[in-house]
Motif scaffolding. Structure first.
Motif, PDB file in Angstrom:
ATOM      1  N   TYR A   1       0.810  -1.227   0.000  1.00  0.00           N
ATOM      2  CA  TYR A   1       0.000   0.000   0.000  1.00  0.00           C
ATOM      3  C   TYR A   1       0.844   1.278   0.000  1.00  0.00           C
ATOM      4  O   TYR A   1       0.477   2.254  -0.697  1.00  0.00           O
ATOM      5  CB  TYR A   1      -0.976   0.016   1.187  1.00  0.00           C
ATOM      6  N   PRO A   2       1.948   1.339   0.735  1.00  0.00           N
ATOM      7  CA  PRO A   2       2.724   2.597   0.707  1.00  0.00           C
ATOM      8  C   PRO A   2       3.101   3.030  -0.712  1.00  0.00           C
ATOM      9  O   PRO A   2       3.112   4.230  -1.009  1.00  0.00           O
ATOM     10  CB  PRO A   2       3.970   2.258   1.544  1.00  0.00           C
ATOM     11  N   MET A   3       3.378   2.076  -1.570  1.00  0.00           N
ATOM     12  CA  MET A   3       3.735   2.445  -2.951  1.00  0.00           C
ATOM     13  C   MET A   3       2.555   3.075  -3.670  1.00  0.00           C
ATOM     14  O   MET A   3       2.685   4.116  -4.336  1.00  0.00           O
ATOM     15  CB  MET A   3       4.214   1.210  -3.733  1.00  0.00           C
ATOM     16  N   VAL A   4       1.390   2.457  -3.531  1.00  0.00           N
ATOM     17  CA  VAL A   4       0.203   2.997  -4.207  1.00  0.00           C
ATOM     18  C   VAL A   4      -0.137   4.373  -3.648  1.00  0.00           C
ATOM     19  O   VAL A   4      -0.449   5.306  -4.404  1.00  0.00           O
ATOM     20  CB  VAL A   4      -0.979   2.013  -4.050  1.00  0.00           C
ATOM     21  N   ASP A   5      -0.046   4.514  -2.341  1.00  0.00           N
ATOM     22  CA  ASP A   5      -0.343   5.805  -1.714  1.00  0.00           C
ATOM     23  C   ASP A   5       0.596   6.887  -2.253  1.00  0.00           C
ATOM     24  O   ASP A   5       0.155   7.976  -2.658  1.00  0.00           O
ATOM     25  CB  ASP A   5      -0.194   5.669  -0.193  1.00  0.00           C
ATOM     26  N   LEU A   6       1.882   6.597  -2.274  1.00  0.00           N
ATOM     27  CA  LEU A   6       2.848   7.597  -2.736  1.00  0.00           C
ATOM     28  C   LEU A   6       2.709   7.864  -4.234  1.00  0.00           C
ATOM     29  O   LEU A   6       2.854   9.005  -4.685  1.00  0.00           O
ATOM     30  CB  LEU A   6       4.272   7.146  -2.385  1.00  0.00           C
ATOM     31  N   MET A   7       2.435   6.824  -4.988  1.00  0.00           N
ATOM     32  CA  MET A   7       2.228   7.037  -6.441  1.00  0.00           C
ATOM     33  C   MET A   7       0.990   7.894  -6.692  1.00  0.00           C
ATOM     34  O   MET A   7       0.985   8.750  -7.587  1.00  0.00           O
ATOM     35  CB  MET A   7       2.116   5.687  -7.163  1.00  0.00           C
TER      36      MET A   7
END
Lengths: 67, 483
Positions: free
Chosen positions: B87-93
């Motif tokens: 999830y952190p990747m999707v949030d930051l993207m």
């Protein structure tokens, strides 16, 4: 699977990465490894990161870093 | 729409030159910068820098597009063990403003249920033209996306690589019920559309060599922005009038392809590779969020319990190799002592971070079909001067040394105490370091199981709940001359 490193044929397991190709080349042709820092490139001179996944017949070159 | 002139800007030193046309922009000229990353592999640290670079480009270009060429997940325990994996990747993207991402092979690493959730949370589409998910958990992906910028329609076609087994390079269980088709053939289904768009772009996760084949096959592409091979194309390449680019990995670089439109037509394409090393994070808030994710408490998550201290190479190596053998239904597994990087796992709760301290190298598990003589060659070659180097699961072995401490012979017993049948073959697990750095006889070339040995250990301990290796010893050394 076969890849070529510095014109040497290297046999690797299927799904191997660039770092395994370097390890295998060092094992089999250690005296041909550059001394000091090196980069790995493909046949076109593009830098290959060590985690890159390899395919059959890929061509790699291990070169001293600052040349 | 093809153009006749390609402006290639290769080096960082030339980046100022690349931007100079913005200052003399004419009314009928529109410049669109397509920023692209690939193989981020859960690297969080450069999102603030990417955002800063994107904001800088937004001041210089009429329009800026940000896309990913796949493998956004897998490779950083902070993200891989976040409560909602990845999830952190999707949030930051989402926050930085990604507009599309190709499906990469590692998008499946957390399982289809997890990927489905991440797809639903993304403010951008995942695209892939050679994947049919109608019978799978992963929802249907569009083969392409059309982004409209300044009245220009930019077409991006997604394609994912396939291994020899016809599925992307992940464990086959992770892509169950998904039908994949040859990416080059699948791309052909879309070529007749290229005149309907102002720019026709491949956003691929095929590897650079396959991107070259794609370019050679289909001159309809204006550009192919690739991934998978982690190639840093710092000298832009053109094949068959198709511009090729790929930005290494881990977001150390961002690729920029500039499209120049004059009077409604695409008249110039240029490419350059930009290092993010010298950019400062764009905002304290974004930087703070990255730090928050980096300090992920998930690394402190308890995955199981050690019934007693697990000490030394014998006990820790037995844990290592049991995890490999039992999780993949192998007959034997081996682990080199040098890859066991802590001295003990203390009695009590075992945490994720302990496993990454124990096994920090990112080695993957490789499966071989081997005969006993081949297994013995591995053990013998690894045992210089009687020095034990390999731990075993699935049985035990003895090194018999002569007076010079050289291995005279190796004796293996299976888990039932029997000698393996010399004419039978056995499924053997080795880590990728052993596979590529040790000399041993093997007629089978071996195949990656596409799981790291660290992840495999975590899965095993979670499955077992409690592990107990007190006093376990499976490797013995006997001096023949003492007899």
């Amino acid at each position: 699977m076969k890849v070529t490193v510095n014109h040497r044929a290297i046999e690797l397991f299927k799904g191997a990465r660039v770092k395994e190709a370097v390890q295998k080349f060092a094992l089999e042709h250690g005296n041909e490894m550059p001394r000091g820092p090196y980069v790995v490139t493909d046949g076109d001179g593009n830098i290959q990161k060590i985690t890159g996944r390899l395919s059959e017949d890929d061509v790699l070159f291990i070169k001293p870093k600052n040349t | 729409m093809k153009i006749t002139r390609i402006l290639l800007l290769a080096t960082l030193a030339m980046s100022l030159f690349a931007c100079s046309p913005e200052e003399t922009d004419q009314a009928e000229t529109t410049r669109i910068a397509i920023l692209h990353t690939n193989d981020m592999h859960a690297s969080l640290d450069h999102f603030g820098k990417l955002d800063a670079y994107k904001k800088e480009m937004e001041k210089k270009y009429d329009h800026v597009v940000l896309v990913s060429a796949g493998d956004i997940f897998s490779g950083n325990p902070v993200v891989d063990f976040y409560e909602d994996k990845g999830y952190p990747m999707v949030d930051l993207m989402n926050r930085v403003g990604y507009q599309a991402s190709t499906v990469g092979n590692h998008e499946f690493d957390y399982g289809q249920e997890v990927f489905k959730k991440r797809m639903e949370q993304a403010n951008f589409p995942f695209i892939c033209a050679n994947m049919d998910t109608r019978d799978a958990v992963v929802p249907r992906t569009e083969p392409y996306v059309v982004l409209e910028e300044g009245g220009y329609k930019l077409f991006f076609l997604g394609l994912v690589e396939l291994g020899n087994n016809g599925v992307p390079s992940t464990h086959p269980d992770k892509v169950r019920d998904i039908v994949f088709t040859d990416p080059l053939e699948s791309a052909g289904n879309y070529m007749d559309r290229h005149n309907s768009y102002d720019a026709f772009i491949g956003l691929t996760h095929l590897g650079y060599d396959t991107d070259k084949k794609l370019a050679s096959t289909y001159e309809q592409f204006d550009a192919i922005l690739g991934g998978h091979s982690h190639t840093l194309v710092d000298t832009p390449q053109v094949i068959n009038d198709v511009l090729l680019s790929q930005a290494g990995d881990d977001m150390e670089y961002v690729g920029k392809v500039t499209l120049t439109f004059q009077e409604g037509k695409l008249t110039d394409r240029s490419a350059e590779m930009v290092s993010l090393a010298n950019y400062q994070p764009s905002s304290p808030a974004l930087d703070s969020l990255v730090k928050q994710y980096r300090n992920n408490e998930a690394l402190n998550r308890v995955i199981g319990e050690a019934a007693s201290d697990i000490r030394g190479k014998d006990e820790l190596g037995s844990l290592f190799t049991d995890a490999q053998r039992k999780m993949h239904d192998l007959d034997f597994a081996f682990q080199n002592n040098g890859g066991i990087r802590i001295g003990e796992i203390p009695q009590g709760p075992i945490r994720v971070k302990t496993i990454y301290a124990l096994d920090p190298f990112g080695n993957e598990l490789i499966e071989y079909e081997m005969r006993p003589a081949e297994i013995k060659s591995l053990i013998r070659n690894a045992s210089h001067h009687g020095h034990v180097d390999l731990q075993i699961s699935g049985g035990q072995y003895s090194l018999h040394l002569n007076e010079a401490d050289e291995v005279e012979h190796v004796e293996i017993l299976d888990k039932n105490g029997n000698k393996p049948d010399p004419d039978s073959t056995y499924q053997v697990g080795l880590n990728s370091y052993i596979a590529s750095s040790y000399e041993f006889d093997h007629s089978d070339e071996g195949e990656s199981l596409y799981v790291t040995t660290a992840q495999n250990l975590i899965d095993y301990i979670e499955q077992e709940g409690t592990v107990d290796y007190a006093g376990v010893k499976r490797v013995f050394v006997e001096h023949t001359h003492d007899r």
